[in-house]
Structure formats: C-alpha cells, structure tokens
Enzyme design. Structure first.
Site, PDB file in Angstrom:
ATOM      1  N   GLY A 151      -4.074  -8.534  -1.400  1.00 46.89           N
ATOM      2  CA  GLY A 151      -3.236  -7.401  -1.036  1.00 46.89           C
ATOM      3  C   GLY A 151      -3.049  -7.150   0.442  1.00 46.89           C
ATOM      4  O   GLY A 151      -2.499  -6.112   0.822  1.00 46.89           O
ATOM      5  N   VAL A 181      -4.606  -3.343  -3.759  1.00 46.93           N
ATOM      6  CA  VAL A 181      -3.319  -3.369  -4.452  1.00 46.93           C
ATOM      7  C   VAL A 181      -3.025  -1.985  -5.005  1.00 46.93           C
ATOM      8  O   VAL A 181      -3.827  -1.437  -5.764  1.00 46.93           O
ATOM      9  CB  VAL A 181      -3.327  -4.385  -5.609  1.00 46.93           C
ATOM     10  CG1 VAL A 181      -1.970  -4.421  -6.295  1.00 46.93           C
ATOM     11  CG2 VAL A 181      -3.709  -5.774  -5.114  1.00 46.93           C
ATOM     12  N   ILE A 193      -4.455   6.215   7.695  1.00 47.58           N
ATOM     13  CA  ILE A 193      -4.223   5.205   8.728  1.00 47.58           C
ATOM     14  C   ILE A 193      -2.777   4.757   8.608  1.00 47.58           C
ATOM     15  O   ILE A 193      -2.245   4.636   7.504  1.00 47.58           O
ATOM     16  CB  ILE A 193      -5.166   3.992   8.546  1.00 47.58           C
ATOM     17  CG1 ILE A 193      -6.622   4.392   8.822  1.00 47.58           C
ATOM     18  CG2 ILE A 193      -4.782   2.846   9.465  1.00 47.58           C
ATOM     19  CD1 ILE A 193      -7.609   3.257   8.642  1.00 47.58           C
ATOM     20  N   TYR A 237       1.625  12.780  -2.817  1.00 47.19           N
ATOM     21  CA  TYR A 237       0.854  11.664  -3.378  1.00 47.19           C
ATOM     22  C   TYR A 237       1.077  11.526  -4.886  1.00 47.19           C
ATOM     23  O   TYR A 237       1.058  10.436  -5.430  1.00 47.19           O
ATOM     24  CB  TYR A 237      -0.628  11.857  -3.045  1.00 47.19           C
ATOM     25  CG  TYR A 237      -1.393  10.564  -2.944  1.00 47.19           C
ATOM     26  CD1 TYR A 237      -0.954   9.540  -2.117  1.00 47.19           C
ATOM     27  CD2 TYR A 237      -2.562  10.359  -3.673  1.00 47.19           C
ATOM     28  CE1 TYR A 237      -1.660   8.351  -2.017  1.00 47.19           C
ATOM     29  CE2 TYR A 237      -3.273   9.178  -3.575  1.00 47.19           C
ATOM     30  CZ  TYR A 237      -2.810   8.175  -2.747  1.00 47.19           C
ATOM     31  OH  TYR A 237      -3.509   6.992  -2.651  1.00 47.19           O
ATOM     32  N   TYR A 276      -8.556   6.705  -2.209  1.00 46.66           N
ATOM     33  CA  TYR A 276      -8.132   7.734  -1.251  1.00 46.66           C
ATOM     34  C   TYR A 276      -8.528   9.097  -1.797  1.00 46.66           C
ATOM     35  O   TYR A 276      -8.671   9.277  -3.016  1.00 46.66           O
ATOM     36  CB  TYR A 276      -6.621   7.649  -1.020  1.00 46.66           C
ATOM     37  CG  TYR A 276      -6.091   8.650  -0.011  1.00 46.66           C
ATOM     38  CD1 TYR A 276      -6.620   8.728   1.273  1.00 46.66           C
ATOM     39  CD2 TYR A 276      -5.068   9.533  -0.349  1.00 46.66           C
ATOM     40  CE1 TYR A 276      -6.146   9.650   2.193  1.00 46.66           C
ATOM     41  CE2 TYR A 276      -4.580  10.455   0.566  1.00 46.66           C
ATOM     42  CZ  TYR A 276      -5.123  10.515   1.835  1.00 46.66           C
ATOM     43  OH  TYR A 276      -4.654  11.427   2.741  1.00 46.66           O
ATOM     44  N   ASP A 329       1.241 -12.138  -8.083  1.00 44.73           N
ATOM     45  CA  ASP A 329       1.927 -10.915  -8.496  1.00 44.73           C
ATOM     46  C   ASP A 329       1.106 -10.378  -9.659  1.00 44.73           C
ATOM     47  O   ASP A 329       1.059 -10.989 -10.733  1.00 44.73           O
ATOM     48  CB  ASP A 329       3.356 -11.234  -8.933  1.00 44.73           C
ATOM     49  CG  ASP A 329       4.137 -10.002  -9.369  1.00 44.73           C
ATOM     50  OD1 ASP A 329       3.502  -8.997  -9.746  1.00 44.73           O
ATOM     51  OD2 ASP A 329       5.377 -10.047  -9.361  1.00 44.73           O
ATOM     52  N   VAL A 330       0.429  -9.253  -9.466  1.00 44.22           N
ATOM     53  CA  VAL A 330      -0.524  -8.775 -10.473  1.00 44.22           C
ATOM     54  C   VAL A 330       0.145  -8.320 -11.763  1.00 44.22           C
ATOM     55  O   VAL A 330      -0.542  -8.021 -12.747  1.00 44.22           O
ATOM     56  CB  VAL A 330      -1.416  -7.631  -9.917  1.00 44.22           C
ATOM     57  CG1 VAL A 330      -2.260  -8.128  -8.749  1.00 44.22           C
ATOM     58  CG2 VAL A 330      -0.579  -6.424  -9.519  1.00 44.22           C
ATOM     59  N   LYS A 349      -5.446   6.669  -8.431  1.00 46.86           N
ATOM     60  CA  LYS A 349      -6.698   6.489  -7.686  1.00 46.86           C
ATOM     61  C   LYS A 349      -7.886   7.104  -8.436  1.00 46.86           C
ATOM     62  O   LYS A 349      -9.010   6.584  -8.366  1.00 46.86           O
ATOM     63  CB  LYS A 349      -6.579   7.097  -6.290  1.00 46.86           C
ATOM     64  CG  LYS A 349      -5.618   6.361  -5.366  1.00 46.86           C
ATOM     65  CD  LYS A 349      -5.998   4.918  -5.158  1.00 46.86           C
ATOM     66  CE  LYS A 349      -5.128   4.245  -4.113  1.00 46.86           C
ATOM     67  NZ  LYS A 349      -5.437   2.812  -3.948  1.00 46.86           N
TER      68      LYS A 349
END
Length: 275
Positions: free
Chosen positions: A13, A92, A191, A155, A145, A64-65, A162
């Site tokens: 990734g 990813v 970031i 989000y 995250y 490609d997952v 997540k």
C-alpha cells in the site's frame, strides 16, 4: 547491527514518499531489512518502483486487493523470490469520495461494502494467504486512525471501517498467537498524505491537532515510521493485539486548555474561512 538485519518484509500500500507506509519502509530499511513492495495498478507502479529502487529492493508485485487471483500470484512470487517473510505492513484503505461527504446516514450499501472489503477484509485475506510463509516470531502491522473510536468530521464510513479493522487485529492476534505471530495496529495522528488529501478541511484538522495535542505538535513521518519499525522488530516481542498511538498524545484529550480557548476559536474560524 540493525534491529531488522536479516529480516524480510512485505510493504503493501505504499503510494509515494509522503505515505505512512513509506515512512515505515524507510525505517525498516535503515535497520537492515530486505523489503518487497506491492502496487495497485500501472499508474501507481510508476511511483512504487522508484521507492523500491531507493530502498534497494528488486521485489515489486501487483496487488489489487479486490482481486482474489492477485493474492495467489503474490504468494507464489514471494515464495519464489524470498522464500519466507518476517513481517507484513498492511497500508490499504479506501472509500468512495461521496461516502466521505455529507452524513453517515447517506452512505450507500455499495460504498459501505467497498470500504469494508478494501480497508478491512484485505487484511484478513492478505494474512491468511501469506501465513504459510510467515516465520516463527513474525509480525503483521496495519494502519488505523482515531476516527475508529471517536467522531471525526468528514471521516464517516471510514470510521466504521477502522473500528472493524481494529477488531480484526484483536481476533487475528488470537488466531495467530499460537504460531508466535503478532498482529498490531498503528494509529497515527494526521499527516499530509495522498489519502488525507481526500478529506475536507484537512488543513484545519492538522492545526487543531497541533494546538490541542499534549506535545503541541503534529507527528512527523519519521516518528511514525520508527514506531512502525518498533512494532515489526523483536523490540516489541511481547506486544500483540494492540492499537499503538503515535499522535503526539492527542488521543488522550477531551477539551483543550481553558486559557487558550479564545485564541483557538479565532484561529480555527480563520482557517475554516480559507477552505
């Protein structure tokens, strides 16, 4: 002697030299690791190959997952080229742009399923596919995250993804623990990356984190990368099923210091108007 000297790892990734996966890869390379990389498609291959070259790696594979056949090819290529692995970095995540706008209530079933498949199931499938190649004492690391446990503006469905990812980390840690394989998540502060560029008001999020985090700063790519290296090395042999925060302490905060609130409010309102 580097902490990862003689170790072999797969970085899944990495998008460019600003991505968190790159920071981790660079730190692992500096500690002596031999690395392999994956790329999503031909467009991203042009970005990944120079990074692999910089980190002295001839091992670059397409993944490609969302395509099961790619996992089989990845397994065969790694078995042939490296024989085994000591660590995997799973970086990813994806949700359609419209799913990051508006409210969660407006999320379509298609967008929800896409976010879960790419961001969560890919970790399970990747780990299961490569498990026969993982050495005793190996480590698997994924990226999360704070939006997994707290509301974060813009989000939306990625917060749900997540949260599911962190749960998967705990269950995988138990499943793989009997094989002496560790599974952890690294939760970095905001970031500037290719992924974060799709989040509205990201500049304001960066500034908010900086002025509210206990360390009064945003974390650097190097700091996050070094934390990732720690979780992949023998330095963290006793750590599994953990979500490790590298966010200058922001995750412990409730409200900011009262004496600073007026200045903060003015600053953030000015930033918001500039968006």
């Amino acid at each position: 002697m580097g902490f990862l000297k003689g170790k072999k790892g797969l970085i899944v990734g990495v998008a460019n030299n600003k991505s968190i996966a790159y920071g981790i890869a660079q730190s692992c390379f500096n500690q002596g690791a031999t690395l392999a990389f994956t790329y999503l498609n031909e467009s991203l291959e042009k970005r990944v190959r120079p990074i692999a070259q910089e980190l002295n790696s001839p091992y670059v594979y397409e993944l490609d997952v969302s395509k099961e056949e790619h996992f089989k090819s990845l397994y065969n290529n790694i078995k042939q080229d490296l024989g085994s692995l000591d660590f995997i970095v799973h970086s990813v995540a994806f949700a359609p742009k419209e799913a990051l706008e508006g409210s969660l209530l407006e999320t379509s079933k298609s967008a929800f399923n896409t976010a879960m498949e790419i961001s969560v199931y890919s970790l399970i499938e990747l780990t299961n596919t490569l498990k026969p190649l993982l050495n005793n004492g190996a480590s698997v690391l994924t990226l999360s995250y704070l939006g997994s446990t707290k509301y974060m503006a813009h989000y939306n469905v990625m917060g749900l993804a997540k949260a599911a990812l962190e749960s998967a980390v705990r269950y995988l840690a138990v499943d793989l623990g009997k094989h002496n394989i560790r599974v952890n998540a690294l939760s970095a502060g905001p970031i500037r990356t290719l992924a974060s560029s799709g989040i509205a008001d990201f500049r304001m999020i960066l500034k908010w984190n900086e002025i509210n985090a206990p360390l009064r700063k945003n974390v650097s790519l190097e700091e996050v990368g070094n934390a990732g290296m720690y979780l992949l090395s023998s330095l963290s042999n006793g750590v599994s099923g953990e979500v490790h925060f590298v966010d200058a302490g922001y995750h412990v905060m409730g409200m900011g210091a009262v004496e600073e609130k007026d200045n903060k409010a003015t600053l953030l309102w000015d930033l918001h108007k500039e968006q």
